[in-house]
Design a protein around this motif. Structure first.
Motif, short mmCIF file in Angstrom:
data_model
loop_
_atom_site.label_atom_id
_atom_site.label_comp_id
_atom_site.label_asym_id
_atom_site.label_seq_id
_atom_site.Cartn_x
_atom_site.Cartn_y
_atom_site.Cartn_z
N PRO A 214 14.75 197.28 -35.73
CA PRO A 214 15.50 197.14 -34.10
C PRO A 214 16.50 198.34 -34.40
O PRO A 214 17.15 198.77 -35.55
N PHE A 215 16.99 198.70 -33.32
CA PHE A 215 17.84 199.88 -33.01
C PHE A 215 18.85 199.59 -31.86
O PHE A 215 18.29 199.15 -30.90
N VAL A 216 20.03 200.19 -32.00
CA VAL A 216 20.97 200.31 -30.59
C VAL A 216 21.39 201.58 -30.51
O VAL A 216 21.58 202.18 -31.55
N GLU A 217 21.65 202.27 -29.41
CA GLU A 217 22.20 203.55 -29.30
C GLU A 217 23.39 203.38 -27.99
O GLU A 217 23.12 202.79 -27.22
N VAL A 218 24.18 204.24 -28.20
CA VAL A 218 25.20 204.59 -27.19
C VAL A 218 25.49 206.14 -27.17
O VAL A 218 25.43 206.65 -27.88
N GLY A 219 25.10 206.65 -25.60
CA GLY A 219 25.25 208.02 -25.48
C GLY A 219 26.13 208.34 -24.31
O GLY A 219 26.54 207.62 -23.62
N ASN A 220 26.38 209.57 -24.12
CA ASN A 220 27.26 210.26 -23.00
C ASN A 220 26.35 211.24 -22.55
O ASN A 220 26.05 212.12 -23.03
N VAL A 221 26.03 210.91 -21.26
CA VAL A 221 25.22 211.73 -20.37
C VAL A 221 25.82 212.02 -18.85
O VAL A 221 26.73 211.47 -18.58
N ARG A 222 25.34 213.14 -18.24
CA ARG A 222 25.82 213.32 -17.20
C ARG A 222 25.45 212.40 -15.99
O ARG A 222 24.55 211.70 -16.23
N GLN A 223 26.22 212.21 -15.01
CA GLN A 223 25.98 211.19 -13.65
C GLN A 223 25.34 211.96 -12.80
O GLN A 223 24.60 211.60 -11.92
N ASP A 224 25.67 213.42 -12.41
CA ASP A 224 24.99 214.15 -11.43
C ASP A 224 25.10 215.65 -11.83
O ASP A 224 25.78 216.04 -12.81
N SER A 225 24.38 216.57 -10.99
CA SER A 225 24.42 217.75 -11.11
C SER A 225 25.77 218.54 -10.69
O SER A 225 25.80 219.79 -10.81
N TYR A 226 26.18 218.13 -9.91
CA TYR A 226 27.02 218.72 -8.65
C TYR A 226 28.40 218.46 -9.17
O TYR A 226 29.47 218.87 -8.59
N SER A 227 28.98 217.63 -10.18
CA SER A 227 30.23 217.16 -10.48
C SER A 227 30.33 216.84 -12.17
O SER A 227 29.32 217.20 -12.78
N ASP A 228 31.69 217.00 -12.30
CA ASP A 228 31.69 216.78 -13.94
C ASP A 228 31.76 215.42 -14.40
O ASP A 228 32.20 215.04 -15.43
N ASN A 229 31.34 214.51 -13.60
CA ASN A 229 31.18 212.94 -13.80
C ASN A 229 30.10 212.77 -14.94
O ASN A 229 29.01 213.25 -14.87
N ARG A 230 30.58 211.96 -16.12
CA ARG A 230 29.95 211.38 -17.11
C ARG A 230 29.75 210.32 -17.11
O ARG A 230 30.31 209.53 -16.46
N GLN A 231 28.49 209.69 -17.69
CA GLN A 231 28.34 208.06 -17.78
C GLN A 231 27.90 207.80 -19.11
O GLN A 231 27.38 208.63 -19.89
N THR A 232 28.07 206.33 -19.65
CA THR A 232 27.75 206.01 -20.70
C THR A 232 26.05 205.14 -20.66
O THR A 232 25.89 204.62 -19.61
N ARG A 233 25.49 205.79 -21.69
CA ARG A 233 23.84 205.35 -21.68
C ARG A 233 23.85 204.40 -22.89
O ARG A 233 23.95 204.67 -23.87
N TYR A 234 23.36 203.12 -22.35
CA TYR A 234 22.96 202.21 -23.63
C TYR A 234 21.60 201.88 -23.52
O TYR A 234 20.78 201.84 -22.92
N ARG A 235 21.15 201.77 -25.13
CA ARG A 235 19.80 201.71 -25.26
C ARG A 235 19.66 200.42 -26.20
O ARG A 235 20.56 200.59 -27.44
N VAL A 236 18.56 199.92 -26.29
CA VAL A 236 18.31 198.92 -27.50
C VAL A 236 16.44 199.11 -27.34
O VAL A 236 15.75 199.26 -26.54
N GLY A 237 16.17 199.00 -28.58
CA GLY A 237 14.63 199.05 -28.96
C GLY A 237 14.21 198.63 -30.22
O GLY A 237 15.01 198.27 -30.99
N ILE A 238 12.98 198.67 -30.59
CA ILE A 238 12.35 198.28 -31.64
C ILE A 238 11.25 199.27 -31.96
O ILE A 238 10.50 199.61 -31.11
#
Length: 242
Positions: A214-238
């Protein structure tokens, strides 16, 4: 390339992959769920890794989206699938090189993804990995001005990991650049984008050698292509390996 040729290529690779089952292989099946807190959307992926034990490996995945915000497993639709084949070999002490190519099928068409990768492990439990790849779209898209273009992206992916006992820690950084001048922007009206991702994974090893991870992930990714907005991406898996 005509659609019939695409089907023939994909079918041929799939048949080739099934032949690997006759060899001394290892298989890993992975399920992963993710949530992005900027667009409030859930997504899922199922992936299979197959190592023939003869320096040839395969990967096959299927990706799914959910229709509405903040909804899990609700009106899910397939967002694409990818088939990859690669050759690997030891090129130095604790260093392995890989050469491969993927066919990424998405709802709009096909993307070709050739790549090279180098994995190096240190004696103290650390490892460093890097992959360079091209993404070449087999279909045209339309930019904001209504002009047609064919996307071509160069990408560099890097990983730094540490394994101690049953615990594994990994940091990932990706950066890529769109090379077509007429293409839509990738992030903040620019031709490039990047992401950060951190993963923690734990291994349960069974007496027969199979593994549950099992694993968990936290990432920082873009929210859209036309601004500098970023968002947090949460992942869980196995992952399950046998």
């Amino acid at each position: 390339m005509k659609q019939s040729y695409k089907v023939i290529i994909a079918s041929g690779l799939a048949i080739f992959a099934t032949q690997a089952l006759a060899n001394d292989y290892k298989t890993t099946v992975e399920y992963r769920h993710e949530y992005k807190d900027g667009n409030n959307k859930h997504a899922d992926r199922v992936k299979m890794f197959l190592d023939t034990g003869k320096n040839i490996g395969f990967e096959l995945d299927a990706r799914y989206n959910n229709k509405d915000q903040d909804q899990m497993y609700d009106e899910m639709s397939m967002n694409g699938s990818e088939l990859s084949i690669f050759y690997y070999d030891k090129i130095a002490e604790n260093t392995t090189g890989l050469l491969g190519s993927s066919l990424d099928f998405n709802p709009d068409g096909l993307v070709y993804v050739p790549y090279v990768r180098v994995n190096h492990s240190f004696d103290n439990g650390f490892r460093a990995q890097a992959r360079y790849k091209w993404k070449i779209w087999d279909y045209s898209q339309t930019n904001a001005a209504g002009e047609k273009y064919t996307s071509k992206i160069q990408e560099l992916d890097t990983w730094l990991g540490y394994n101690t006992g049953k615990w594994d820690f990994q940091y990932e950084f990706q950066i890529w650049n769109e090379t077509d001048d007429d293409a839509k922007p990738q992030f903040d009206n620019e031709s490039y984008d990047y992401l950060h991702n951190f993963r923690i994974m734990y291994s349960f090893v069974n007496p027969d050698g199979t593994k549950w991870r099992p694993f968990v992930e936290v990432g920082n990714v873009r929210q859209d292509s036309y601004s500098d907005n970023r968002q947090t991406r949460y992942r869980v898996g196995i992952k399950y390996t046998w």
